[in-house]
Design a protein around this motif. Structure first.
Motif, PDB file in Angstrom:
ATOM      1  N   GLU B  52      57.203  28.611  40.084  1.00  0.00           N
ATOM      2  CA  GLU B  52      57.671  28.954  41.420  1.00  0.00           C
ATOM      3  C   GLU B  52      56.691  28.403  42.435  1.00  0.00           C
ATOM      4  N   VAL B  53      57.184  27.653  43.417  1.00  0.00           N
ATOM      5  CA  VAL B  53      56.279  27.095  44.422  1.00  0.00           C
ATOM      6  C   VAL B  53      56.669  27.615  45.799  1.00  0.00           C
ATOM      7  N   HIS B  54      55.699  28.176  46.524  1.00  0.00           N
ATOM      8  CA  HIS B  54      55.928  28.630  47.900  1.00  0.00           C
ATOM      9  C   HIS B  54      54.975  27.890  48.814  1.00  0.00           C
ATOM     10  N   VAL B  55      55.539  27.207  49.816  1.00  0.00           N
ATOM     11  CA  VAL B  55      54.695  26.488  50.762  1.00  0.00           C
ATOM     12  C   VAL B  55      54.642  27.306  52.039  1.00  0.00           C
ATOM     13  N   THR B  56      53.436  27.537  52.527  1.00  0.00           N
ATOM     14  CA  THR B  56      53.306  28.378  53.715  1.00  0.00           C
ATOM     15  C   THR B  56      52.082  27.961  54.538  1.00  0.00           C
ATOM     16  N   VAL B  57      51.963  28.536  55.747  1.00  0.00           N
ATOM     17  CA  VAL B  57      50.779  28.220  56.552  1.00  0.00           C
ATOM     18  C   VAL B  57      49.682  29.246  56.253  1.00  0.00           C
ATOM     19  N   ARG B  58      48.470  28.899  56.654  1.00  0.00           N
ATOM     20  CA  ARG B  58      47.314  29.705  56.269  1.00  0.00           C
ATOM     21  C   ARG B  58      47.439  31.189  56.623  1.00  0.00           C
ATOM     22  N   ASP B  59      47.885  31.471  57.848  1.00  0.00           N
ATOM     23  CA  ASP B  59      47.922  32.865  58.304  1.00  0.00           C
ATOM     24  C   ASP B  59      48.924  33.714  57.537  1.00  0.00           C
ATOM     25  N   ARG B  60      49.922  33.051  56.982  1.00  0.00           N
ATOM     26  CA  ARG B  60      51.011  33.840  56.416  1.00  0.00           C
ATOM     27  C   ARG B  60      50.885  34.101  54.920  1.00  0.00           C
ATOM     28  N   TRP B  61      49.945  33.410  54.249  1.00  0.00           N
ATOM     29  CA  TRP B  61      49.983  33.528  52.784  1.00  0.00           C
ATOM     30  C   TRP B  61      49.690  34.918  52.247  1.00  0.00           C
ATOM     31  N   PRO B  62      48.814  35.723  52.916  1.00  0.00           N
ATOM     32  CA  PRO B  62      48.585  37.069  52.350  1.00  0.00           C
ATOM     33  C   PRO B  62      49.857  37.921  52.366  1.00  0.00           C
ATOM     34  N   GLU B  87      37.861  37.723  49.863  1.00  0.00           N
ATOM     35  CA  GLU B  87      37.838  38.465  51.115  1.00  0.00           C
ATOM     36  C   GLU B  87      39.234  38.611  51.715  1.00  0.00           C
ATOM     37  N   THR B  88      39.977  37.514  51.716  1.00  0.00           N
ATOM     38  CA  THR B  88      41.341  37.558  52.266  1.00  0.00           C
ATOM     39  C   THR B  88      42.169  38.603  51.522  1.00  0.00           C
ATOM     40  N   LEU B  89      42.016  38.641  50.197  1.00  0.00           N
ATOM     41  CA  LEU B  89      42.806  39.570  49.392  1.00  0.00           C
ATOM     42  C   LEU B  89      42.426  41.018  49.709  1.00  0.00           C
ATOM     43  N   SER B  90      41.128  41.306  49.774  1.00  0.00           N
ATOM     44  CA  SER B  90      40.689  42.681  50.063  1.00  0.00           C
ATOM     45  C   SER B  90      41.217  43.108  51.429  1.00  0.00           C
ATOM     46  N   GLN B  91      41.147  42.182  52.395  1.00  0.00           N
ATOM     47  CA  GLN B  91      41.652  42.455  53.740  1.00  0.00           C
ATOM     48  C   GLN B  91      43.137  42.792  53.728  1.00  0.00           C
TER      49      GLN B  91
END
Lengths: 472, 217
Positions: B52-62, B87-91
């Protein structure tokens, strides 16, 4: 000549087994089509074959130096390197490693070299359990059979046969002949084994001398399991699998899976260059690389037959072979079946033992045409047919002249004599046409499925002369 | 040095045949794509093997990841707090209780049982990608060890679009792999699969049953 009888016997049995015939026909047709579709650009294919052949041939040209370099790099990286001249020695080395760790279970990824060593049998005699984890190999281990194809080992079995086997061995699991369910059942059964096994074993697809790297090509993830989870990893390989540079790997990786199964790449390409480092949290603490000769250095001596050692074990030659498709892999009675097996195995075991395999070909040329490293298999088959009957004993091939039949030799001598003497030739033609009614209707195996040939009443020469073409 | 070694090398050196090297091939011209083309090629190849491939912009991936974890009903998600995504994940999950995120700092040997039988999915960064064959390239690290992408039934990988190379040959050459090979380098192209029964493709044999890739543009 025992082998001749055995081979003919096995081939005959396979030909009379409709299940084997249809399983192989179905699988080979599928594999040929998949390969064809994965090379839409023939120019690209030809360039890639040239490049791959060049890489393998250059590696062989420098084999002794590259093996020493591979050993040195591996040692620097912390991989222990072992050398074995024979399968016996190789088995002893593996047993030694197992014993040093007090290990009673070996979990195995797919390795044709371990088949060549008959490692499972050897270790089991010493009280060590070997477990195949590649799905096809696992099925065969349950069935107590050897592989019949080097890439798809259980290709001779139908889904129903596999389902029946699972039912017998695991009566608690509900019967299913659905491929997804069977696959998931195997996953559940083997999962705990990966977790428990103290030692894992794998083969090697390419060993890179430049960096001391072991490369493994696979789809299932069992190869990664065997080389990641157990505390000890043993990789076994023939000495010919070495390549010089890391940059030699991408072209070979591009052509291998496409030639083998028509996949653009396999799910996993696993490159191992060292055991677990002090700060790392998984991976084996010990990695061993076992380099096996077992007759390869003997093949190496002949400037033409050395091409045999270029093989990257894709199996395309067997997928395209009209003989293999009909008799299947077991009939050959060797570790590697099919066209490549018919040139490799007789050279290893000796032509006096397995020379008959060189005749198990129609010389249609398909194997040579699809070989990703351009091994001229038909030419080498012909060469071995000569080697098995040559009398001068000046070749390097083991068992040369071992299958010379004095009667056959006399017939050919007479044939060449007749063709070199015009008088005799004319006389023999007159006899052949004049006495043609003497030819029996039954001519051994030839006429079991064909009518006997009958010489014409007049030879072509005679007809031509009657039409007025009197002179050559 | 062993006797076997000496004998093998002696035989090879003595028997070294003189044979003509096959005609040198012109270097195979490599496929070339621009950035969007590269992402398309990567996606097509990956999807052809049921990744499965999802293409997204930086702000939206979390947020995308959070919805994927819900959609896949993952019991938990193994991650590396000190890894590149930590860090992004914990946030992303800081407000949720209970959070699906779990981490283990000990060597894998200490919690093998849990890894094998109680982890629903794992998330790692991918170091590079390969457009031509649709492959992720991982150099597992201390933080994100190699079993993260192997043992749990679902593997989620996060890949920066700028790290996608046209071909494996390009990547090996341009990143000078021959000078710096890690303990383990991996190309991953889809979920685990087999065709060992009747040439019929079945996914999820010994490795992950699902591979989900988030490409950040």
């Amino acid at each position: 000549m025992q082998q001749k009888v055995e081979f003919h016997d096995r081939a005959g049995k396979a030909l009379h087994n409709p299940q084997i015939r249809s399983n192989f026909r179905y699988a080979m047709d599928g594999l040929m089509l998949k390969r064809l579709r994965s090379f839409p650009d023939l120019d690209e294919l030809n360039r890639l074959r040239l490049r791959s052949a060049e890489i393998r041939a250059n590696a062989l040209a420098r084999l002794p130096e590259l093996l020493e370099q591979l050993e040195a790099r591996c040692r620097e990286n912390g991989i222990q390197v072992h050398w074995a001249e024979t399968a016996e020695q190789a088995n002893e080395i593996v047993l030694g490693i197992m014993n040093r760790h007090g290990a009673k279970l070996l979990i195995k990824g797919k390795s044709m070299v371990s088949e060549e060593m008959e490692l499972n049998h050897y270790l089991e005699q010493h009280g060590i359990e070997c477990l195949e984890s590649d799905l096809g190999e696992y099925i065969l281990q349950l069935a107590g059979e050897p592989p019949s194809h080097i890439v798809a080992p259980a290709i001779h079995k139908s889904r129903q046969q596999v389902a029946q086997l699972f039912k017998e061995k695991f009566p608690d699991i509900p019967y299913s002949d659905d491929v997804d369910t069977l696959t998931r059942n195997a996953r559940d059964i083997l999962r705990r084994k990966f977790y428990e096994a103290p030692v894992g074993l794998s083969g090697v697809n390419f060993a890179v001398a430049e960096t001391g790297t072991i490369c493994l090509v696979e789809n299932e993830g069992n190869g990664r399991m065997c080389t990641t989870i157990p505390p000890v990893h043993i990789a076994v390989t023939g000495i010919e699998k070495v390549v010089e540079k890391l940059s030699d790997v991408p072209p070979l990786l591009s052509i291998l899976p496409r030639s083998a199964t028509g996949q653009h790449i396999t799910t996993y390409f696993n490159m191992i260059s060292s055991p677990r480092k002090p700060d790392e949290k998984d991976g084996p603490d010990e990695v061993h690389l076992l380099l096996l000769d077992n007759g390869r250095s003997h093949i190496y001596k002949d400037a033409e037959l050395i091409a045999t050692l270029r093989c990257i074990r894709c199996g395309a030659c067997m997928n395209h072979c009209p003989v293999y498709a009909r008799i299947g892999g077991h009939a050959y009675g060797t570790t590697i079946p099919g066209p490549i097996g018919s040139i490799l195995e007789p050279q290893k075991a000796g032509l006096d033992q397995l020379g008959e395999l060189a005749t198990a070909s129609t010389l249609c040329g398909a194997c040579g045409e699809v070989c990703p490293v351009r091994i001229p298999i038909p030419e080498l088959l012909n060469r071995l047919r000569f080697e098995r009957v040559r009398q001068d004993h000046t070749g390097a091939t083991r068992g040369q002249g071992g299958q010379r039949d004095p009667w056959e030799a006399r017939i050919w001598k007479a044939w060449s004599w007749v063709h070199a003497n015009p008088m005799l030739y004319r006389l023999s033609m007159r006899m052949a046409t004049g006495l043609r009614w003497l030819l029996p209707n039954r001519l051994g195996p030839w006429t079991s499925v064909r009518t006997a040939p009958r010489p014409a009443a007049k030879s072509l020469h005679t007809l031509a002369r009657e039409k007025g073409f009197d002179h050559e | 040095m062993s006797e076997a070694r000496t004998n093998i090398l002696r035989r090879l050196s003595a028997g070294k045949p003189h044979f003509a090297a096959p005609a040198a091939a012109t270097r195979v011209p490599l496929a070339r794509w621009d950035v969007p083309g590269r992402i398309d090629q990567f996606r097509n190849k990956m999807e052809s093997v049921r990744a499965e491939v999802h293409v997204t912009v930086r702000d939206r991936w979390p947020d995308l990841l959070k919805s994927l974890v819900t959609e896949k009903q993952l019991s938990n998600l193994l991650y590396a707090p000190n890894g590149p995504l930590g860090e992004t994940l914990s946030q992303a999950w800081r407000k949720e209780d209970p959070s699906p995120l779990i981490c283990r700092n000990e060597a894998v040997d200490e919690w093998k049982e849990e890894l094998f039988f109680n982890i629903g999915g794992a998330i790692t960064a991918a170091r590079w990608g390969i457009a031509e064959t649709g492959s992720l390239v991982l150099w597992p690290t201390t933080e994100e060890p190699r079993s993260f992408s192997l043992v749990p039934p679902v593997h989620i990988a996060v890949l920066e679009a700028k790290d996608i190379y046209d071909t494996f040959a390009d990547l090996v050459e341009q990143q000078n792999w021959h000078l710096c090979m890690p303990t383990n380098a991996l190309l991953i192209s889809g979920p685990s699969k087999t065709a060992d029964i009747e040439q019929t493709l079945a996914y999820g044999v010994h490795g992950p049953i699902e591979l989900i890739i988030i490409v950040i543009t």
